[in-house]
Design a protein around this motif. Structure first.
Motif, PDB file in Angstrom:
ATOM      1  N   ASP A 131       0.803  -1.222   0.000  1.00 49.04           N
ATOM      2  CA  ASP A 131       0.000   0.000   0.000  1.00 49.04           C
ATOM      3  C   ASP A 131       0.837   1.273   0.000  1.00 49.04           C
ATOM      4  O   ASP A 131       0.311   2.366   0.218  1.00 49.04           O
ATOM      5  N   ALA A 132       2.152   1.181  -0.208  1.00 47.13           N
ATOM      6  CA  ALA A 132       3.015   2.365  -0.153  1.00 47.13           C
ATOM      7  C   ALA A 132       4.135   2.240  -1.177  1.00 47.13           C
ATOM      8  O   ALA A 132       4.541   1.137  -1.548  1.00 47.13           O
ATOM      9  N   THR A 133       4.628   3.387  -1.625  1.00 46.70           N
ATOM     10  CA  THR A 133       5.799   3.419  -2.505  1.00 46.70           C
ATOM     11  C   THR A 133       7.054   3.766  -1.715  1.00 46.70           C
ATOM     12  O   THR A 133       8.126   3.206  -1.943  1.00 46.70           O
ATOM     13  N   THR A 134       6.923   4.709  -0.752  1.00 47.54           N
ATOM     14  CA  THR A 134       8.070   5.203   0.011  1.00 47.54           C
ATOM     15  C   THR A 134       8.139   4.516   1.361  1.00 47.54           C
ATOM     16  O   THR A 134       7.165   4.517   2.122  1.00 47.54           O
ATOM     17  N   ILE A 135       9.297   3.955   1.667  1.00 46.69           N
ATOM     18  CA  ILE A 135       9.507   3.251   2.929  1.00 46.69           C
ATOM     19  C   ILE A 135      10.800   3.761   3.544  1.00 46.69           C
ATOM     20  O   ILE A 135      11.870   3.702   2.921  1.00 46.69           O
ATOM     21  N   CYS A 136      10.709   4.290   4.753  1.00 48.95           N
ATOM     22  CA  CYS A 136      11.856   4.880   5.445  1.00 48.95           C
ATOM     23  C   CYS A 136      12.341   3.925   6.526  1.00 48.95           C
ATOM     24  O   CYS A 136      11.578   3.567   7.428  1.00 48.95           O
ATOM     25  N   LEU A 153      16.276  -6.678   4.196  1.00 49.37           N
ATOM     26  CA  LEU A 153      15.012  -5.948   4.033  1.00 49.37           C
ATOM     27  C   LEU A 153      15.062  -5.059   2.791  1.00 49.37           C
ATOM     28  O   LEU A 153      14.100  -5.020   2.003  1.00 49.37           O
ATOM     29  N   VAL A 154      16.167  -4.345   2.604  1.00 54.33           N
ATOM     30  CA  VAL A 154      16.301  -3.479   1.431  1.00 54.33           C
ATOM     31  C   VAL A 154      16.177  -4.297   0.152  1.00 54.33           C
ATOM     32  O   VAL A 154      15.480  -3.899  -0.797  1.00 54.33           O
ATOM     33  N   GLU A 155      16.811  -5.446   0.101  1.00 59.93           N
ATOM     34  CA  GLU A 155      16.753  -6.290  -1.096  1.00 59.93           C
ATOM     35  C   GLU A 155      15.321  -6.734  -1.401  1.00 59.93           C
ATOM     36  O   GLU A 155      14.879  -6.711  -2.556  1.00 59.93           O
ATOM     37  N   ARG A 156      14.587  -7.124  -0.371  1.00 58.27           N
ATOM     38  CA  ARG A 156      13.213  -7.573  -0.593  1.00 58.27           C
ATOM     39  C   ARG A 156      12.321  -6.426  -1.059  1.00 58.27           C
ATOM     40  O   ARG A 156      11.485  -6.594  -1.948  1.00 58.27           O
ATOM     41  N   LEU A 157      12.505  -5.253  -0.476  1.00 52.38           N
ATOM     42  CA  LEU A 157      11.683  -4.110  -0.885  1.00 52.38           C
ATOM     43  C   LEU A 157      12.078  -3.608  -2.271  1.00 52.38           C
ATOM     44  O   LEU A 157      11.215  -3.172  -3.049  1.00 52.38           O
ATOM     45  N   ASN A 158      13.365  -3.678  -2.601  1.00 50.09           N
ATOM     46  CA  ASN A 158      13.792  -3.330  -3.960  1.00 50.09           C
ATOM     47  C   ASN A 158      13.106  -4.230  -4.982  1.00 50.09           C
ATOM     48  O   ASN A 158      12.666  -3.773  -6.048  1.00 50.09           O
ATOM     49  N   ALA A 159      13.024  -5.512  -4.660  1.00 49.99           N
ATOM     50  CA  ALA A 159      12.398  -6.458  -5.580  1.00 49.99           C
ATOM     51  C   ALA A 159      10.909  -6.175  -5.763  1.00 49.99           C
ATOM     52  O   ALA A 159      10.330  -6.545  -6.791  1.00 49.99           O
ATOM     53  N   MET A 160      10.314  -5.475  -4.779  1.00 48.07           N
ATOM     54  CA  MET A 160       8.902  -5.100  -4.868  1.00 48.07           C
ATOM     55  C   MET A 160       8.716  -3.749  -5.565  1.00 48.07           C
ATOM     56  O   MET A 160       7.594  -3.279  -5.719  1.00 48.07           O
ATOM     57  N   GLY A 161       9.834  -3.120  -5.975  1.00 43.82           N
ATOM     58  CA  GLY A 161       9.757  -1.839  -6.661  1.00 43.82           C
ATOM     59  C   GLY A 161       9.522  -0.647  -5.748  1.00 43.82           C
ATOM     60  O   GLY A 161       9.034   0.404  -6.198  1.00 43.82           O
ATOM     61  N   LYS A 162       9.899  -0.748  -4.475  1.00 41.15           N
ATOM     62  CA  LYS A 162       9.662   0.319  -3.505  1.00 41.15           C
ATOM     63  C   LYS A 162      10.851   1.278  -3.434  1.00 41.15           C
ATOM     64  O   LYS A 162      11.992   0.901  -3.698  1.00 41.15           O
ATOM     65  N   HIS A 163      10.569   2.527  -3.087  1.00 43.72           N
ATOM     66  CA  HIS A 163      11.605   3.528  -2.845  1.00 43.72           C
ATOM     67  C   HIS A 163      11.991   3.468  -1.367  1.00 43.72           C
ATOM     68  O   HIS A 163      11.251   3.944  -0.508  1.00 43.72           O
ATOM     69  N   VAL A 164      13.129   2.880  -1.074  1.00 44.06           N
ATOM     70  CA  VAL A 164      13.583   2.729   0.305  1.00 44.06           C
ATOM     71  C   VAL A 164      14.568   3.836   0.638  1.00 44.06           C
ATOM     72  O   VAL A 164      15.588   4.004  -0.037  1.00 44.06           O
ATOM     73  N   LYS A 180      21.871  -1.444  -2.116  1.00 43.02           N
ATOM     74  CA  LYS A 180      21.472  -0.404  -3.074  1.00 43.02           C
ATOM     75  C   LYS A 180      20.036   0.100  -2.856  1.00 43.02           C
ATOM     76  O   LYS A 180      19.156  -0.114  -3.689  1.00 43.02           O
ATOM     77  N   PRO A 181      19.780   0.768  -1.728  1.00 43.32           N
ATOM     78  CA  PRO A 181      18.461   1.376  -1.560  1.00 43.32           C
ATOM     79  C   PRO A 181      18.266   2.525  -2.539  1.00 43.32           C
ATOM     80  O   PRO A 181      19.231   3.019  -3.136  1.00 43.32           O
ATOM     81  N   TYR A 182      17.032   2.979  -2.678  1.00 49.40           N
ATOM     82  CA  TYR A 182      16.739   4.121  -3.548  1.00 49.40           C
ATOM     83  C   TYR A 182      17.473   5.365  -3.063  1.00 49.40           C
ATOM     84  O   TYR A 182      18.003   6.135  -3.868  1.00 49.40           O
ATOM     85  N   ALA A 183      17.520   5.576  -1.745  1.00 51.16           N
ATOM     86  CA  ALA A 183      18.101   6.813  -1.206  1.00 51.16           C
ATOM     87  C   ALA A 183      18.669   6.571   0.176  1.00 51.16           C
ATOM     88  O   ALA A 183      18.222   5.670   0.909  1.00 51.16           O
ATOM     89  N   ILE A 184      19.653   7.407   0.546  1.00 47.69           N
ATOM     90  CA  ILE A 184      20.123   7.436   1.921  1.00 47.69           C
ATOM     91  C   ILE A 184      20.141   8.888   2.398  1.00 47.69           C
ATOM     92  O   ILE A 184      20.309   9.817   1.614  1.00 47.69           O
ATOM     93  N   LYS A 185      19.924   9.062   3.709  1.00 45.46           N
ATOM     94  CA  LYS A 185      20.007  10.369   4.349  1.00 45.46           C
ATOM     95  C   LYS A 185      20.938  10.208   5.542  1.00 45.46           C
ATOM     96  O   LYS A 185      20.632   9.475   6.471  1.00 45.46           O
ATOM     97  N   VAL A 186      22.081  10.871   5.499  1.00 44.22           N
ATOM     98  CA  VAL A 186      23.115  10.684   6.512  1.00 44.22           C
ATOM     99  C   VAL A 186      23.766  12.024   6.831  1.00 44.22           C
ATOM    100  O   VAL A 186      23.551  13.020   6.137  1.00 44.22           O
TER     101      VAL A 186
END
Length: 312
Positions: A131-136, A153-164, A180-186
């Motif tokens: 039910d979501a595209t963006t997952i933080c 977790l990142v690998e599984r969500l990437n396979a689902m096409g989610k922006h992690v 390789k998540p969609y984005a990182i904030k550091v």
């Protein structure tokens, strides 16, 4: 305007107790009128900030024991949607002491789970992610998490096409980056440690971010403290600078930067406006004690004073 749901994950939830102690000194006895107790851990700070910014957060994470039950009740009382994964154990408590100069001393318990608890959390997240595209994915991992967490977790969500979006440090950040998540904030220290390079200037931050972009991550945000933050993607490199302030309690300001960015993107803003929104949220947060406790009207005032510079 409708916005998409944002799943905000806190693997290592805490009860955060903030004490504003003007005369704080080691070995001293201080008396204060009250303390502030809020559900904590980086993800729950992001959840509150997304809510303040009129986004739609869904909180997820591991909870246990009496402290966990208290946190679940507090989140429900504040009318946030949540889907918890329960485990045998006790959720940690963290203490933040802010002095008269706005300098905070933070004492964090570590948290402790079993490897199966992490796997149950991953399964729950993937079930809710439809039910979501963006997952933080925010913050540290509790002791006992598997060695491949959170990369699994990142690998599984990437396979689902989610922006992690990942905001973590140390081995957890390293594991996430490898997936390789969609984005990182550091911040500079966090990414400098992982990349084994100094990140203490704007130039060094841009070099570190570009290295990650070339390695397959789509968006990199590096916070620069009072100087704001920089966002680097293949489309644009932009730096947002806030107005000067006198901070009260800067704890959770980085989490509010994260919240401002993903909420703006969920509303359809571009990367440039998103980093401006993030820096404004992080700045206004520092003017209030407790972590993500700022009023939306004050955020709008700070946003109007936050400037953008396009670097590439």
């Amino acid at each position: 305007m409708t916005t998409e749901k944002i799943i905000v994950i806190t693997p290592n939830v805490a009860l955060d107790r903030t004490l504003v102690v003007p005369d704080f000194e080691i070995g001293n006895i201080s008396r204060i009128k009250r303390g502030i107790a809020v559900p904590g851990g980086k993800g729950l700070n992001v959840m509150r900030a997304v809510g303040i910014l009129k986004g739609q957060p869904l909180a997820m994470g591991l909870l246990g024991g009496h402290t966990g039950q208290m946190i679940a009740e507090m989140v429900e009382k504040d009318h946030y949607e949540a889907e918890w994964t329960w485990y045998e154990g006790e959720t940690r408590t963290c203490t933040i002491i802010a002095d008269k100069d706005g300098v905070s001393t933070v004492i964090n318990e570590s948290g402790q789970i079993e490897a199966d608890d992490w796997r149950h959390l991953v399964d729950d997240i993937c079930r809710m992610a439809d039910d979501a595209t963006t997952i933080c994915l925010c913050g540290s991992l509790p002791l006992g998490a598997p060695d491949d967490a959170p990369g699994d977790l990142v690998e599984r969500l990437n396979a689902m096409g989610k922006h992690v979006w990942v905001d973590s440090s140390g081995s957890a950040l390293q594991s996430a980056i490898q997936a390789k998540p969609y984005a990182i904030k550091v911040n500079g220290d966090e990414i400098g440690e992982v990349l084994n390079m100094p990140v203490q200037s704007l130039k060094q931050a841009q070099e570190a971010a570009t290295r990650l972009i070339d390695d397959g991550i789509h968006v990199v945000v590096i916070t620069l403290g009072a100087d704001g933050a920089m966002l680097v993607s293949k489309e644009v490199t932009a730096k947002a600078t806030p107005p000067q302030i006198t901070p009260v309690d800067p704890v959770a300001s980085g989490d509010c930067v994260h919240a401002g960015i993903v909420t703006a993107l969920a509303k359809g803003d571009d990367f440039t406006e998103a980093i401006r929104a993030g820096v404004a949220a992080g700045t206004v947060n520092a003017l209030y004690a407790g972590g993500a406790q700022f009023p939306y009207e004050h955020y709008q005032e700070i946003l109007a004073q936050t400037t953008i510079e396009i670097l590439a």
